[in-house]
Design a protein around this motif. Sequence first.
Motif, PDB file in Angstrom:
ATOM      1  N   PHE A 145      -4.850  22.713  -4.435  1.00 11.66           N
ATOM      2  CA  PHE A 145      -4.764  21.263  -4.639  1.00 11.66           C
ATOM      3  C   PHE A 145      -4.550  20.597  -3.282  1.00 11.66           C
ATOM      4  O   PHE A 145      -3.530  20.809  -2.629  1.00 11.66           O
ATOM      5  CB  PHE A 145      -3.592  20.939  -5.574  1.00 11.66           C
ATOM      6  N   GLU A 146      -5.534  19.811  -2.848  1.00 13.25           N
ATOM      7  CA  GLU A 146      -5.509  19.170  -1.524  1.00 13.25           C
ATOM      8  C   GLU A 146      -5.572  17.667  -1.714  1.00 13.25           C
ATOM      9  O   GLU A 146      -6.513  17.139  -2.312  1.00 13.25           O
ATOM     10  CB  GLU A 146      -6.712  19.639  -0.707  1.00 13.25           C
ATOM     11  N   LYS A 147      -4.565  16.972  -1.235  1.00 16.03           N
ATOM     12  CA  LYS A 147      -4.525  15.516  -1.387  1.00 16.03           C
ATOM     13  C   LYS A 147      -4.344  14.864  -0.013  1.00 16.03           C
ATOM     14  O   LYS A 147      -3.738  15.460   0.875  1.00 16.03           O
ATOM     15  CB  LYS A 147      -3.410  15.082  -2.333  1.00 16.03           C
ATOM     16  N   TYR A 148      -4.850  13.654   0.134  1.00 20.50           N
ATOM     17  CA  TYR A 148      -4.707  12.943   1.396  1.00 20.50           C
ATOM     18  C   TYR A 148      -4.800  11.444   1.151  1.00 20.50           C
ATOM     19  O   TYR A 148      -5.444  10.984   0.202  1.00 20.50           O
ATOM     20  CB  TYR A 148      -5.759  13.379   2.419  1.00 20.50           C
ATOM     21  N   ARG A 149      -4.092  10.729   2.008  1.00 21.73           N
ATOM     22  CA  ARG A 149      -4.054   9.271   1.895  1.00 21.73           C
ATOM     23  C   ARG A 149      -5.291   8.649   2.548  1.00 21.73           C
ATOM     24  O   ARG A 149      -5.691   9.053   3.631  1.00 21.73           O
ATOM     25  CB  ARG A 149      -2.816   8.703   2.605  1.00 21.73           C
ATOM     26  N   THR A 150      -5.845   7.676   1.890  1.00 21.28           N
ATOM     27  CA  THR A 150      -6.817   6.781   2.517  1.00 21.28           C
ATOM     28  C   THR A 150      -6.258   5.388   2.263  1.00 21.28           C
ATOM     29  O   THR A 150      -5.079   5.174   2.477  1.00 21.28           O
ATOM     30  CB  THR A 150      -8.207   6.967   1.890  1.00 21.28           C
ATOM     31  N   ASP A 151      -7.051   4.457   1.849  1.00 18.65           N
ATOM     32  CA  ASP A 151      -6.508   3.217   1.277  1.00 18.65           C
ATOM     33  C   ASP A 151      -6.306   3.490  -0.203  1.00 18.65           C
ATOM     34  O   ASP A 151      -6.982   2.965  -1.066  1.00 18.65           O
ATOM     35  CB  ASP A 151      -7.465   2.036   1.489  1.00 18.65           C
ATOM     36  N   GLY A 152      -5.372   4.358  -0.484  1.00 15.69           N
ATOM     37  CA  GLY A 152      -5.166   4.916  -1.804  1.00 15.69           C
ATOM     38  C   GLY A 152      -4.914   6.404  -1.632  1.00 15.69           C
ATOM     39  O   GLY A 152      -4.449   6.856  -0.591  1.00 15.69           O
ATOM     40  N   VAL A 153      -5.270   7.169  -2.654  1.00 17.69           N
ATOM     41  CA  VAL A 153      -5.070   8.616  -2.603  1.00 17.69           C
ATOM     42  C   VAL A 153      -6.324   9.308  -3.121  1.00 17.69           C
ATOM     43  O   VAL A 153      -6.873   8.916  -4.156  1.00 17.69           O
ATOM     44  CB  VAL A 153      -3.852   9.041  -3.460  1.00 17.69           C
ATOM     45  N   VAL A 192       0.838  -1.200   0.000  1.00 13.78           N
ATOM     46  CA  VAL A 192       0.000   0.000   0.000  1.00 13.78           C
ATOM     47  C   VAL A 192       0.871   1.248   0.000  1.00 13.78           C
ATOM     48  O   VAL A 192       0.620   2.220  -0.727  1.00 13.78           O
ATOM     49  CB  VAL A 192      -0.946  -0.003   1.217  1.00 13.78           C
ATOM     50  N   SER A 193       1.922   1.221   0.821  1.00 13.63           N
ATOM     51  CA  SER A 193       2.805   2.378   0.917  1.00 13.63           C
ATOM     52  C   SER A 193       3.512   2.652  -0.409  1.00 13.63           C
ATOM     53  O   SER A 193       3.630   3.809  -0.837  1.00 13.63           O
ATOM     54  CB  SER A 193       3.840   2.141   2.019  1.00 13.63           C
ATOM     55  N   MET A 194       3.961   1.595  -1.073  1.00 17.12           N
ATOM     56  CA  MET A 194       4.624   1.772  -2.381  1.00 17.12           C
ATOM     57  C   MET A 194       3.683   2.401  -3.395  1.00 17.12           C
ATOM     58  O   MET A 194       4.062   3.318  -4.146  1.00 17.12           O
ATOM     59  CB  MET A 194       5.141   0.433  -2.902  1.00 17.12           C
ATOM     60  N   ILE A 195       2.434   1.918  -3.409  1.00 17.05           N
ATOM     61  CA  ILE A 195       1.451   2.454  -4.351  1.00 17.05           C
ATOM     62  C   ILE A 195       1.168   3.923  -4.044  1.00 17.05           C
ATOM     63  O   ILE A 195       1.207   4.783  -4.931  1.00 17.05           O
ATOM     64  CB  ILE A 195       0.155   1.621  -4.308  1.00 17.05           C
ATOM     65  N   ASN A 196       0.872   4.212  -2.775  1.00 16.81           N
ATOM     66  CA  ASN A 196       0.538   5.590  -2.394  1.00 16.81           C
ATOM     67  C   ASN A 196       1.691   6.550  -2.642  1.00 16.81           C
ATOM     68  O   ASN A 196       1.494   7.663  -3.144  1.00 16.81           O
ATOM     69  CB  ASN A 196       0.135   5.637  -0.918  1.00 16.81           C
ATOM     70  N   ASN A 197       2.907   6.127  -2.302  1.00 18.27           N
ATOM     71  CA  ASN A 197       4.063   7.000  -2.512  1.00 18.27           C
ATOM     72  C   ASN A 197       4.284   7.289  -3.989  1.00 18.27           C
ATOM     73  O   ASN A 197       4.589   8.417  -4.382  1.00 18.27           O
ATOM     74  CB  ASN A 197       5.320   6.366  -1.901  1.00 18.27           C
ATOM     75  N   ALA A 198       4.124   6.232  -4.815  1.00 20.56           N
ATOM     76  CA  ALA A 198       4.316   6.416  -6.253  1.00 20.56           C
ATOM     77  C   ALA A 198       3.254   7.349  -6.828  1.00 20.56           C
ATOM     78  O   ALA A 198       3.552   8.245  -7.632  1.00 20.56           O
ATOM     79  CB  ALA A 198       4.287   5.060  -6.965  1.00 20.56           C
ATOM     80  N   VAL A 199       2.001   7.146  -6.419  1.00 22.77           N
ATOM     81  CA  VAL A 199       0.906   7.983  -6.933  1.00 22.77           C
ATOM     82  C   VAL A 199       1.073   9.428  -6.469  1.00 22.77           C
ATOM     83  O   VAL A 199       0.917  10.377  -7.256  1.00 22.77           O
ATOM     84  CB  VAL A 199      -0.457   7.416  -6.478  1.00 22.77           C
ATOM     85  N   LEU A 200       1.391   9.620  -5.188  1.00 21.52           N
ATOM     86  CA  LEU A 200       1.555  10.983  -4.664  1.00 21.52           C
ATOM     87  C   LEU A 200       2.709  11.707  -5.358  1.00 21.52           C
ATOM     88  O   LEU A 200       2.590  12.888  -5.718  1.00 21.52           O
ATOM     89  CB  LEU A 200       1.788  10.929  -3.155  1.00 21.52           C
ATOM     90  N   SER A 201       3.815  11.024  -5.543  1.00 20.89           N
ATOM     91  CA  SER A 201       4.958  11.657  -6.229  1.00 20.89           C
ATOM     92  C   SER A 201       4.581  12.050  -7.646  1.00 20.89           C
ATOM     93  O   SER A 201       4.928  13.143  -8.115  1.00 20.89           O
ATOM     94  CB  SER A 201       6.151  10.690  -6.248  1.00 20.89           C
ATOM     95  N   TYR A 202       3.871  11.162  -8.323  1.00 18.68           N
ATOM     96  CA  TYR A 202       3.456  11.455  -9.698  1.00 18.68           C
ATOM     97  C   TYR A 202       2.498  12.643  -9.748  1.00 18.68           C
ATOM     98  O   TYR A 202       2.653  13.556 -10.564  1.00 18.68           O
ATOM     99  CB  TYR A 202       2.786  10.208 -10.291  1.00 18.68           C
ATOM    100  N   LEU A 203       1.486  12.659  -8.841  1.00 21.62           N
ATOM    101  CA  LEU A 203       0.529  13.763  -8.837  1.00 21.62           C
ATOM    102  C   LEU A 203       1.199  15.095  -8.495  1.00 21.62           C
ATOM    103  O   LEU A 203       0.891  16.135  -9.096  1.00 21.62           O
ATOM    104  CB  LEU A 203      -0.593  13.479  -7.837  1.00 21.62           C
ATOM    105  N   GLU A 204       2.109  15.073  -7.531  1.00 21.48           N
ATOM    106  CA  GLU A 204       2.794  16.313  -7.157  1.00 21.48           C
ATOM    107  C   GLU A 204       3.624  16.855  -8.309  1.00 21.48           C
ATOM    108  O   GLU A 204       3.652  18.071  -8.559  1.00 21.48           O
ATOM    109  CB  GLU A 204       3.696  16.053  -5.935  1.00 21.48           C
ATOM    110  N   GLU A 205       4.277  15.970  -9.013  1.00 26.13           N
ATOM    111  CA  GLU A 205       5.090  16.400 -10.162  1.00 26.13           C
ATOM    112  C   GLU A 205       4.212  16.970 -11.269  1.00 26.13           C
ATOM    113  O   GLU A 205       4.516  18.030 -11.840  1.00 26.13           O
ATOM    114  CB  GLU A 205       5.909  15.216 -10.678  1.00 26.13           C
ATOM    115  N   GLU A 206       3.128  16.269 -11.569  1.00 24.86           N
ATOM    116  CA  GLU A 206       2.224  16.735 -12.628  1.00 24.86           C
ATOM    117  C   GLU A 206       1.502  18.019 -12.225  1.00 24.86           C
ATOM    118  O   GLU A 206       1.283  18.912 -13.044  1.00 24.86           O
ATOM    119  CB  GLU A 206       1.204  15.642 -12.948  1.00 24.86           C
TER     120      GLU A 206
END
Length: 792
Positions: free
Chosen positions: A619-627, A593-607
Amino acid sequence: MLDEMPVLKPSKKSRVLTAHPTIIEALPLVDSHISFSPFVHYLKEKRSSVSETKEQLYNYIIKKFESEPGLLETVDDIGLIDEKADLMELLTTSLFPVVGSKLQNNFALASPYQFKVFYYCDDFRKLFFDNNEQYLLMPDGIPTEELKAIQCAAIYDHVLEKFYGMHLNEDRHLIYPISDQLTGMMRYYRIRYDRRFIDLELKGELPPIQDCGVCMNTFRILDLERQLARMPLNLFEAKGFGVWVAEDVTTTESLEIIKRILLRETCGIETMSELKTAVKALIGLNDVEIGIMPFVMINNQVVLDDHSGQHSIVARQWLDGSAESCASFQEYVGFLKQNSQPMPVSNVDEHMLEFVPFLRAAVEEGTKSYINYPIQNGDGLIGILELSSKTRNSLTHETVMHLEPAIPLISLAVLKCRDDFHSRIEKVIKEKFTALQQSVEWKFAEVAWDHLRSNGKPGITKKVVFDNVYPLYGAIDIRNSSMERSNAIRKDLKEHLELIADVLIQLQAITQLPLLEGLEFKNESIRHSIEENMAAEDEIKTNEFLTLEVEPLFTHLQKTNADAKKIIDDYFKLLNQNNCKIYKHRREYEESVSMINNAVLSYLEEEEESIQKSYPHYFEKYRTDGVEYNIYIGQAIAPLNPFDIFYLKNIRLWQLKTMAGAAKITQQLLPFLKLPLQTTQLILIHSQPIAISFRRDERKFDVEGSYNIRYEIIKKRLDKVHVRDTRERLTQPGKIAIVYSNQKDVSEYEEYIKFLQKKNILKPVAEMLELEELQGVKGLKAIRVEINLDAG
């Protein structure tokens, strides 16, 4: 059961004592009469199944009571019982064994189903009568409605058993908190009601049970007023007498109090004080000081926090913050890590201070006896429980044994305090150091300036509000995350139970302890029950079995049985290893879960950094079981930048494109995940602008106005929505679901979809779907498109 109760010694003179009239008047009227006929009838039925000696005794008692016909009728004159004191003593001697613990000799005879006693032992009189011995006391603070429910549950259980052949699934008891006259400590007594010598007679016609207030699935009274209306108590007449049995439940009630304390959200000074009081009651000592301190960490270093340290007996001597005190505290922590077992020092003297110098300040304050109980979990040392007494030899190994049942709960309290510390750290970081998003920082500066100009007067500070902004919502959710988490926990618990089974087999080979065999049977039963799946209650039951039954027994054997020590040492050593196999599946789930969330968050922040340049937005983002994330864009966000609708279209297209990109990233992660988790992608379209305001209590933006609340309601209820008239979830791995309610939005998104299909980001087919009706939300539809996960 007759020979399980101790002897009741008669009082000098029997008299009826009831609860206070104000209580009695508020309770339902019960047609109740004292009679000894049901008791005689009980003996007649019982005598055929007992030994010859007991049969002779029963015949003798029956003969004696039948020679006094007045006692077999309804006894309205209590003087008759006084006159027959020898028979009352004979009755109690037949009910209860001659030899019994004094603590168990705590009983009274009472009118059937009434708070009215007529014959009692001295211990009962001392505990449950008022000082003037005029009234039967009720527990302090108990509501009349609860007394009513307890009384009615007892009567209706008897009614249902006799006339309907069923039992209520309710176990209501009176719990009395009583101050011990010798120690001043609070003790708790539970009143158990024995109804074997009560007979019920029907005076009218019974109603169908289906029309009453009893649930036929749970066998509980769900609506007491309906039950009383459909099956009034005046339908029945009760004859005989009930037996009130007062049991000392101080240990279990103290643990329940601690559990209730832990249900609170915070763990402050008041909570700590209540926790210490409960621990005092548990050990039964008043002349003792309790210390409870969590060990909090900053950058993996245990630090002495004033807020936590003030609850410690030893550590409070170092709260001045000097370098010398900090060094002494670190030496103390090092000592506890090396000596992690509970350490009772019954007699603290100068010689002992050479070994435990940290006790010197406590000794100077009068400490003569001390217990040091390190609290640990899989992460190591998490806190300390201390007991200090000014009386020598008052704290011993026996005191430690009394503490053992509460240690798992105190561990939870320590962890809650530790979480509270981290929350305070985060609060300071957010208040003092965290920069606001640049797109909205100007607004907070305006409001802050207004606050300063008003000299900080309460009620003057304006709200931070942005009107007429367009919301965009997206969710990249991990599919079946709850099920996967539960499955991981289930597998780990199975491993743990199998490990315990091996340890129990080894222990049974070296020690003859029948409890081990019983524990092995229960262990296997629980393991079998979670073989295929596990409900939430199964997880709770398994964890309680591990913490309240297995660990206390293992710890006891570890200390008292030299042959068992190595086996149990190896068991605990295995549990404390970072890579312990019984945490494997949970680690794999959390890491995945952590690998998925970290990858998605990094990608969204960059984009998001690139799209922020086209037009400022929040832009407000937060972790759940996902992002999940919210985006707000509009003129109010950037008043100096002219806003045009094409900026909204631009960010909508960007959102659709990045959703596809995030799905590809998570797909590429699959070979590297220890648990092959997939993600679903969801977008919610809301075509009308809304107002958002900053909520100071939650430190976040929220929608403003009742009309706009619908948008938030839809967001919260979309998670597991199905396609209409099917059981198919809207969100599916490898696809993007775009939810809308306004048909005008469809053509805009169809253009974006065609554009991304042409760029080979999306696959050609788009599904047009209607969604099931949600609570409070109708008419939702969706476009679902498949992502080309293989595209370069």
